[in-house]
Motif scaffolding. Structure first.
Motif, PDB file in Angstrom:
ATOM      1  N   MET A 188       8.517  22.213 -35.971  1.00 32.40           N
ATOM      2  CA  MET A 188       8.709  23.241 -34.954  1.00 32.40           C
ATOM      3  C   MET A 188       7.322  24.922 -35.167  1.00 32.40           C
ATOM      4  O   MET A 188       6.861  24.514 -35.658  1.00 32.40           O
ATOM      5  N   PHE A 189       6.824  25.173 -33.964  1.00 36.46           N
ATOM      6  CA  PHE A 189       6.216  25.826 -33.766  1.00 36.46           C
ATOM      7  C   PHE A 189       6.959  27.482 -33.561  1.00 36.46           C
ATOM      8  O   PHE A 189       7.746  27.492 -32.793  1.00 36.46           O
ATOM      9  N   MET A 190       6.225  28.370 -34.484  1.00 42.46           N
ATOM     10  CA  MET A 190       6.681  29.618 -34.769  1.00 42.46           C
ATOM     11  C   MET A 190       6.226  30.714 -34.104  1.00 42.46           C
ATOM     12  O   MET A 190       4.879  30.699 -33.998  1.00 42.46           O
ATOM     13  N   HIS A 191       6.994  31.713 -33.111  1.00 37.95           N
ATOM     14  CA  HIS A 191       7.321  33.060 -32.773  1.00 37.95           C
ATOM     15  C   HIS A 191       7.252  34.387 -33.169  1.00 37.95           C
ATOM     16  O   HIS A 191       8.246  34.042 -33.025  1.00 37.95           O
ATOM     17  N   LYS A 192       6.548  34.803 -33.730  1.00 35.97           N
ATOM     18  CA  LYS A 192       6.702  35.402 -34.447  1.00 35.97           C
ATOM     19  C   LYS A 192       7.264  37.294 -34.024  1.00 35.97           C
ATOM     20  O   LYS A 192       6.697  36.875 -32.484  1.00 35.97           O
ATOM     21  N   ALA A 193       8.345  37.599 -34.393  1.00 35.24           N
ATOM     22  CA  ALA A 193       9.301  38.626 -33.653  1.00 35.24           C
ATOM     23  C   ALA A 193       7.837  39.111 -33.317  1.00 35.24           C
ATOM     24  O   ALA A 193       7.563  40.081 -33.937  1.00 35.24           O
ATOM     25  N   GLU A 194       8.235  40.390 -32.141  1.00 37.48           N
ATOM     26  CA  GLU A 194       7.267  41.088 -31.799  1.00 37.48           C
ATOM     27  C   GLU A 194       7.883  42.318 -32.427  1.00 37.48           C
ATOM     28  O   GLU A 194       9.513  43.143 -32.425  1.00 37.48           O
ATOM     29  N   LYS A 195       7.161  43.735 -33.019  1.00 39.27           N
ATOM     30  CA  LYS A 195       7.423  45.185 -33.602  1.00 39.27           C
ATOM     31  C   LYS A 195       8.735  45.207 -32.602  1.00 39.27           C
ATOM     32  O   LYS A 195       8.253  45.975 -31.398  1.00 39.27           O
ATOM     33  N   THR A 196      10.122  46.205 -32.904  1.00 42.32           N
ATOM     34  CA  THR A 196      10.907  47.061 -32.441  1.00 42.32           C
ATOM     35  C   THR A 196      11.009  47.824 -32.775  1.00 42.32           C
ATOM     36  O   THR A 196      10.887  48.284 -34.044  1.00 42.32           O
ATOM     37  N   SER A 197      11.709  48.682 -32.483  1.00 42.98           N
ATOM     38  CA  SER A 197      12.674  50.014 -32.963  1.00 42.98           C
ATOM     39  C   SER A 197      13.023  49.810 -33.736  1.00 42.98           C
ATOM     40  O   SER A 197      13.062  50.818 -35.686  1.00 42.98           O
ATOM     41  N   GLY A 200       8.198  24.045 -20.588  1.00 45.53           N
ATOM     42  CA  GLY A 200       9.510  24.775 -19.581  1.00 45.53           C
ATOM     43  C   GLY A 200      10.761  25.789 -19.868  1.00 45.53           C
ATOM     44  O   GLY A 200      11.107  26.958 -19.696  1.00 45.53           O
ATOM     45  N   GLU A 201      10.632  25.005 -20.993  1.00 46.60           N
ATOM     46  CA  GLU A 201      12.365  25.972 -21.860  1.00 46.60           C
ATOM     47  C   GLU A 201      12.015  25.683 -23.273  1.00 46.60           C
ATOM     48  O   GLU A 201      12.823  26.380 -23.662  1.00 46.60           O
ATOM     49  N   GLY A 202      11.031  25.606 -23.737  1.00 49.30           N
ATOM     50  CA  GLY A 202      10.476  25.951 -24.820  1.00 49.30           C
ATOM     51  C   GLY A 202       9.541  26.860 -25.428  1.00 49.30           C
ATOM     52  O   GLY A 202      10.488  27.931 -26.037  1.00 49.30           O
ATOM     53  N   ASN A 203       8.995  26.505 -24.670  1.00 52.68           N
ATOM     54  CA  ASN A 203       7.743  28.406 -24.997  1.00 52.68           C
ATOM     55  C   ASN A 203       7.867  29.262 -24.825  1.00 52.68           C
ATOM     56  O   ASN A 203       8.360  30.268 -24.779  1.00 52.68           O
ATOM     57  N   THR A 204       8.344  29.422 -22.835  1.00 55.07           N
ATOM     58  CA  THR A 204       9.467  30.808 -22.076  1.00 55.07           C
ATOM     59  C   THR A 204      10.305  30.898 -23.273  1.00 55.07           C
ATOM     60  O   THR A 204      10.507  32.355 -23.180  1.00 55.07           O
ATOM     61  N   THR A 205      11.511  30.099 -23.585  1.00 47.42           N
ATOM     62  CA  THR A 205      12.252  30.545 -24.386  1.00 47.42           C
ATOM     63  C   THR A 205      11.743  31.792 -25.256  1.00 47.42           C
ATOM     64  O   THR A 205      12.543  32.429 -25.943  1.00 47.42           O
ATOM     65  N   ALA A 206      11.117  31.029 -26.275  1.00 44.09           N
ATOM     66  CA  ALA A 206      10.531  32.014 -28.084  1.00 44.09           C
ATOM     67  C   ALA A 206       9.764  32.606 -27.617  1.00 44.09           C
ATOM     68  O   ALA A 206       9.950  33.829 -27.947  1.00 44.09           O
ATOM     69  N   THR A 207       8.868  33.080 -25.786  1.00 40.83           N
ATOM     70  CA  THR A 207       8.239  33.350 -25.734  1.00 40.83           C
ATOM     71  C   THR A 207       9.683  35.276 -25.163  1.00 40.83           C
ATOM     72  O   THR A 207       8.963  36.051 -25.836  1.00 40.83           O
ATOM     73  N   TRP A 208      10.319  35.323 -24.767  1.00 42.51           N
ATOM     74  CA  TRP A 208      10.954  36.036 -24.459  1.00 42.51           C
ATOM     75  C   TRP A 208      12.344  36.266 -25.745  1.00 42.51           C
ATOM     76  O   TRP A 208      11.887  38.260 -26.499  1.00 42.51           O
ATOM     77  N   PHE A 209      12.069  35.486 -26.616  1.00 42.26           N
ATOM     78  CA  PHE A 209      13.319  36.097 -27.782  1.00 42.26           C
ATOM     79  C   PHE A 209      11.955  36.905 -28.889  1.00 42.26           C
ATOM     80  O   PHE A 209      12.332  37.763 -29.017  1.00 42.26           O
ATOM     81  N   ALA A 210      11.077  36.398 -28.539  1.00 44.75           N
ATOM     82  CA  ALA A 210      10.021  37.275 -29.856  1.00 44.75           C
ATOM     83  C   ALA A 210       9.268  38.996 -29.001  1.00 44.75           C
ATOM     84  O   ALA A 210       9.745  39.817 -30.309  1.00 44.75           O
ATOM     85  N   LYS A 211       9.479  39.056 -27.627  1.00 46.60           N
ATOM     86  CA  LYS A 211       9.186  40.026 -27.159  1.00 46.60           C
ATOM     87  C   LYS A 211      10.682  41.129 -27.851  1.00 46.60           C
ATOM     88  O   LYS A 211      10.739  41.870 -27.194  1.00 46.60           O
TER      89      LYS A 211
END
Length: 292
Positions: free
Chosen positions: A41-50, A72-83
């Motif tokens: 599994m490829f980890m996309h660490k959460a970006e800092k939020t308030s 298309g379904e993996g990386n784009t989804t992970a990026t959105w969640f991390a952001k």
């Protein structure tokens, strides 16, 4: 069966040492008898939020249990969640393309949930906020994770003991494969999951892996997404799952769109521009306390 007691030291195997975006976690290294299994599994660490919730999500791309739509379904989804402040793990689970059938897929997602929870402190994750999202056949897989965590503990059968729960805290099936029944089953997914041939697809096995027939009383909160014009997986799959969830009084929602087809994921496409479906999902996740 000889039991394997896996320690924290033996399960932490990474391609890089820092827990930054795109770290790679090998699921089965140092697990006796499973060392050569290719699941990662490829980890996309959460970006800092308030105001971080420290939630995590495991992303399961689709591909009819035959192959995986990792980009298309993996990386784009992970990026959105991390952001949006959620640490995401794209699961590259085993599929029929490499000659794997059940229980390999369920082993992989249960192992992924185990590793995320056991390493929650190290990865700055709340172990009580670990969910799953899956697309198409991946939607079937995450629903299995939500339904089978007690009745089908596949990692325990491998001799792995853990003190963490294998129950995901939320489940998001998107245009999911749901049923294995002949009338509306996605047969490619069924063949890939169970194997072809009559002995592999008895009515008993079709019933066992039809998710609408196996919703437990403690099913996690579930958010189902589907389009009425889906040309791949008949959209009634999602309706059957939602009806079963409602019958068990499971907190659940069904997001139905008139058009959008199949495979839209979280890509920048016409469907996303028209409906922004992940914004409605975000509102639900905020209600759950998963997002801010």
């Amino acid at each position: 069966m000889k039991r394997i007691f896996v320690t924290l030291a033996t399960i932490l195997v990474f391609s890089i040492t820092a827990f930054s975006q795109d770290a790679t976690i090998y699921l089965w290294r140092n697990v006796k008898g499973m060392e050569k299994q290719p699941s990662v599994m490829f980890m996309h660490k959460a970006e800092k939020t308030s105001s971080e919730t420290n939630a995590a999500v495991i992303v399961c791309p689709g591909g009819s249990y035959h192959h995986l739509g990792l980009k298309g379904e993996g990386n784009t989804t992970a990026t959105w969640f991390a952001k949006n402040g959620v640490t995401a793990f794209v699961l590259k689970y085993r599929t029929a393309e490499s000659f794997y059938h059940y229980p390999a897929m369920l082993q992989d997602i249960q192992r992924a949930i185990q590793l995320v929870r056991e390493n929650a402190e190290e990865w700055n994750i709340d172990p009580n906020k670990v969910g799953v999202i899956g697309f198409s056949a991946g939607g079937h897989l995450v629903t299995m994770a939500g339904e089978f965590f007690e009745t089908h503990n596949e990692i325990e059968k491998l001799g792995i003991q853990t003190n963490v729960s294998l129950r995901p805290d939320f489940v998001i099936p998107v245009y999911p494969v749901v049923t294995m029944q002949d009338d509306i089953a996605h047969r490619w997914s069924r063949n890939s999951l169970l194997g072809s041939g009559k002995k592999n697809q008895t009515q008993e096995r079709k019933d066992e892996f039809s998710m609408e027939l196996n919703v437990p009383d403690n099913m996690p909160p579930t958010y189902v997404v589907v389009c009425k014009d889906d040309p791949v997986v008949i959209y009634e799959n999602s309706f059957r799952l939602y009806d079963a969830l409602q019958a068990k009084k499971i907190p659940s929602r069904l997001a139905v769109y008139d058009w959008g087809g199949h495979g839209f994921g979280m890509k920048d496409n016409a469907f996303m521009k028209e409906f922004h479906w992940n914004q409605a999902l975000k509102e639900w996740l905020v209600e759950l306390g998963v997002m801010n």
